[in-house]
Design a protein around this motif. Structure first.
Motif, PDB file in Angstrom:
ATOM      1  N   LEU A 112      -7.279  -0.898  14.954  1.00  0.00           N
ATOM      2  CA  LEU A 112      -6.912  -0.665  13.558  1.00  0.00           C
ATOM      3  C   LEU A 112      -5.470  -0.189  13.458  1.00  0.00           C
ATOM      4  N   GLN A 113      -5.081   0.716  14.351  1.00  0.00           N
ATOM      5  CA  GLN A 113      -3.718   1.236  14.312  1.00  0.00           C
ATOM      6  C   GLN A 113      -2.700   0.132  14.619  1.00  0.00           C
ATOM      7  N   LYS A 114      -3.021  -0.735  15.568  1.00  0.00           N
ATOM      8  CA  LYS A 114      -2.112  -1.838  15.896  1.00  0.00           C
ATOM      9  C   LYS A 114      -1.979  -2.793  14.708  1.00  0.00           C
ATOM     10  N   LEU A 115      -3.083  -3.065  14.020  1.00  0.00           N
ATOM     11  CA  LEU A 115      -3.029  -3.934  12.841  1.00  0.00           C
ATOM     12  C   LEU A 115      -2.172  -3.306  11.747  1.00  0.00           C
ATOM     13  N   GLU A 116      -2.316  -2.010  11.562  1.00  0.00           N
ATOM     14  CA  GLU A 116      -1.501  -1.307  10.575  1.00  0.00           C
ATOM     15  C   GLU A 116      -0.019  -1.414  10.936  1.00  0.00           C
ATOM     16  N   ASP A 117       0.288  -1.258  12.219  1.00  0.00           N
ATOM     17  CA  ASP A 117       1.676  -1.349  12.672  1.00  0.00           C
ATOM     18  C   ASP A 117       2.243  -2.755  12.488  1.00  0.00           C
ATOM     19  N   VAL A 118       1.447  -3.773  12.798  1.00  0.00           N
ATOM     20  CA  VAL A 118       1.900  -5.164  12.695  1.00  0.00           C
ATOM     21  C   VAL A 118       2.196  -5.546  11.251  1.00  0.00           C
ATOM     22  N   PHE A 119       1.300  -5.179  10.339  1.00  0.00           N
ATOM     23  CA  PHE A 119       1.419  -5.634   8.957  1.00  0.00           C
ATOM     24  C   PHE A 119       2.089  -4.626   8.027  1.00  0.00           C
ATOM     25  N   GLY A 120       2.253  -3.383   8.472  1.00  0.00           N
ATOM     26  CA  GLY A 120       2.859  -2.376   7.612  1.00  0.00           C
ATOM     27  C   GLY A 120       2.008  -2.045   6.404  1.00  0.00           C
ATOM     28  N   VAL A 121       0.706  -2.198   6.555  1.00  0.00           N
ATOM     29  CA  VAL A 121      -0.258  -1.938   5.485  1.00  0.00           C
ATOM     30  C   VAL A 121      -1.303  -0.972   6.047  1.00  0.00           C
ATOM     31  N   ALA A 122      -1.678   0.011   5.243  1.00  0.00           N
ATOM     32  CA  ALA A 122      -2.661   0.995   5.692  1.00  0.00           C
ATOM     33  C   ALA A 122      -3.958   0.313   6.121  1.00  0.00           C
ATOM     34  N   LYS A 123      -4.504   0.778   7.232  1.00  0.00           N
ATOM     35  CA  LYS A 123      -5.756   0.204   7.745  1.00  0.00           C
ATOM     36  C   LYS A 123      -6.871   0.301   6.716  1.00  0.00           C
ATOM     37  N   GLU A 124      -6.857   1.361   5.902  1.00  0.00           N
ATOM     38  CA  GLU A 124      -7.874   1.508   4.861  1.00  0.00           C
ATOM     39  C   GLU A 124      -7.785   0.388   3.830  1.00  0.00           C
ATOM     40  N   GLU A 125      -6.596  -0.097   3.596  1.00  0.00           N
ATOM     41  CA  GLU A 125      -6.408  -1.192   2.636  1.00  0.00           C
ATOM     42  C   GLU A 125      -6.851  -2.529   3.236  1.00  0.00           C
ATOM     43  N   ILE A 126      -6.585  -2.722   4.526  1.00  0.00           N
ATOM     44  CA  ILE A 126      -6.960  -3.981   5.178  1.00  0.00           C
ATOM     45  C   ILE A 126      -8.482  -4.091   5.282  1.00  0.00           C
ATOM     46  N   PHE A 127      -9.114  -3.011   5.689  1.00  0.00           N
ATOM     47  CA  PHE A 127     -10.564  -3.007   5.918  1.00  0.00           C
ATOM     48  C   PHE A 127     -11.242  -1.998   5.011  1.00  0.00           C
ATOM     49  N   PHE A 128     -11.093  -2.191   3.706  1.00  0.00           N
ATOM     50  CA  PHE A 128     -11.637  -1.258   2.722  1.00  0.00           C
ATOM     51  C   PHE A 128     -13.106  -0.936   2.981  1.00  0.00           C
ATOM     52  N   ASN A 129     -13.878  -1.955   3.368  1.00  0.00           N
ATOM     53  CA  ASN A 129     -15.318  -1.749   3.540  1.00  0.00           C
ATOM     54  C   ASN A 129     -15.640  -0.763   4.660  1.00  0.00           C
ATOM     55  N   LEU A 130     -14.755  -0.580   5.633  1.00  0.00           N
ATOM     56  CA  LEU A 130     -14.991   0.388   6.702  1.00  0.00           C
ATOM     57  C   LEU A 130     -14.847   1.819   6.207  1.00  0.00           C
ATOM     58  N   PHE A 131     -14.067   1.989   5.139  1.00  0.00           N
ATOM     59  CA  PHE A 131     -13.742   3.327   4.673  1.00  0.00           C
ATOM     60  C   PHE A 131     -14.339   3.644   3.305  1.00  0.00           C
ATOM     61  N   SER A 132     -15.238   2.820   2.794  1.00  0.00           N
ATOM     62  CA  SER A 132     -15.883   3.074   1.500  1.00  0.00           C
ATOM     63  C   SER A 132     -17.190   3.793   1.769  1.00  0.00           C
ATOM     64  N   TYR A 133     -17.216   5.012   1.405  1.00  0.00           N
ATOM     65  CA  TYR A 133     -18.413   5.816   1.636  1.00  0.00           C
ATOM     66  C   TYR A 133     -19.154   6.001   0.337  1.00  0.00           C
TER      67      TYR A 133
END
Length: 67
Positions: free
Chosen positions: A44-65
């Motif tokens: 997740l951190q590598k994806l955030e670094d590559v795209f410059g977008v918060a991991k929570e935004e890329i994978f919203f469903n992982l962080f929706s409680y």
């Protein structure tokens, strides 16, 4: 589901290229894009670094409680 595919395509990066950057297989990237698998925290951190977008935004469903 997630924005990974859209981000990847907007940057004109193939699944194979992204997999190489992150250090996973192309099949793993495909599974992330369709929601069959979730990335590990370091991925997740590598994806955030590559795209410059918060991991929570890329994978919203992982962080929706649900409360």
């Amino acid at each position: 589901m997630n924005k990974l595919k859209k981000l990847r395509e907007n940057r004109e990066i193939s699944q194979s290229q992204l997999a190489s950057i992150i250090g996973v297989s192309q099949k793993t990237v495909s599974a992330w894009e369709v929601g069959r698998r979730n990335p590990k925290p370091r991925e997740l951190q590598k994806l955030e670094d590559v795209f410059g977008v918060a991991k929570e935004e890329i994978f919203f469903n992982l962080f929706s409680y649900k409360m």
